[in-house]
Design a protein around this motif. Structure first.
Motif: not given
Length: 233
Positions: A205-206, A209-216
């Motif tokens: 995810r890191q 993903e664009r935002n690892p804390a809120q994965p799409e």
């Protein structure tokens, strides 16, 4: 969903739910064969060769898990479990038995239809070919070159991270349980090492993903496993 060739076998003993589902799915141009027992469902699947099966677990004759195992003995038809059983252990048991997805009652018909569309897309792709390039979000994966790019820039993945990503890609749209992922990526000796997954999923995810804390795209199915969504070829 506008494809009139889609055929569904619905195995559900509650006649009200069965009628509601049949009406809703037929409104989406699907052909539905509905039955109330597990044995009828197995026979109907064998005779109609549907595109998808929806099965409840609490059936009057045999448990839905037995139905799933029987079907998996001779068919790779996508299977969605629709059940009032909400415990993680029961979801995991159904997915490990061979179900592709699990939705608990009460449910949203819109969500069920979305999950049906996702499974049918995956079934139409079958297993992604080794020559394929696949993408989700800003990420592109070349399975021949074993390369990954994000926003057109190369992303370095460790061998384990890459194997984990490919496992998710090959089952895109479907829930993969912790047990399934651990066996596929690390082997049977590590089938209970769930902390491995948490660490490596965080790494993926890191990096992707664009935002690892809120994965799409690399989505957690709480207590069960993970699902990769939004994949295209």
């Amino acid at each position: 969903m506008s494809d009139p060739t889609v055929t569904v076998v619905l195995i559900e003993d509650d006649r009200h739910i069965r009628r509601y589902l049949r009406t809703s799915l037929e409104n989406e141009a699907m052909r539905v064969f509905d039955v109330e027992t597990g044995q009828q469902g197995i026979a109907m699947t064998a005779s109609t060769k549907p595109d998808l099966v929806i099965v409840d677990l609490g059936l009057p004759d045999i448990d839905g898990l037995h139905v799933i195992r029987q079907l998996r003995g001779w068919s790779d038809v996508p299977i969605i479990v629709l059940s009032g059983r909400t415990r993680d252990e029961e979801k995991i048991a159904a997915l490990d038995a061979g179900a592709d997805d699990y939705l608990t009652k009460p449910f949203s018909i819109a969500e069920l239809e979305a999950r049906i569309r996702a499974l049918l897309r995956r079934q139409n792709r079958c297993v992604i070919a080794e020559s394929a390039r696949v993408s989700f979000g800003a990420v592109t994966i070349d399975l021949v070159a074993r390369s990954v790019q994000c926003d057109c820039e190369a992303v370095h993945l460790t061998p384990v991270e890459y194997r984990l990503l490919v496992a998710l890609v090959r089952h895109a749209g479907c829930v993969m349980t912790h047990h399934q992922l651990l066996q596929e990526v690390w082997g049977p000796d590590h089938a209970e090492c769930h902390h491995y997954l948490r660490i490596y999923m965080a790494h993926l995810r890191q990096k992707l993903e664009r935002n690892p804390a809120q994965p799409e795209h690399i989505v957690t199915e709480t207590g069960v496993g993970y699902r990769l969504v939004g994949v295209s070829t």
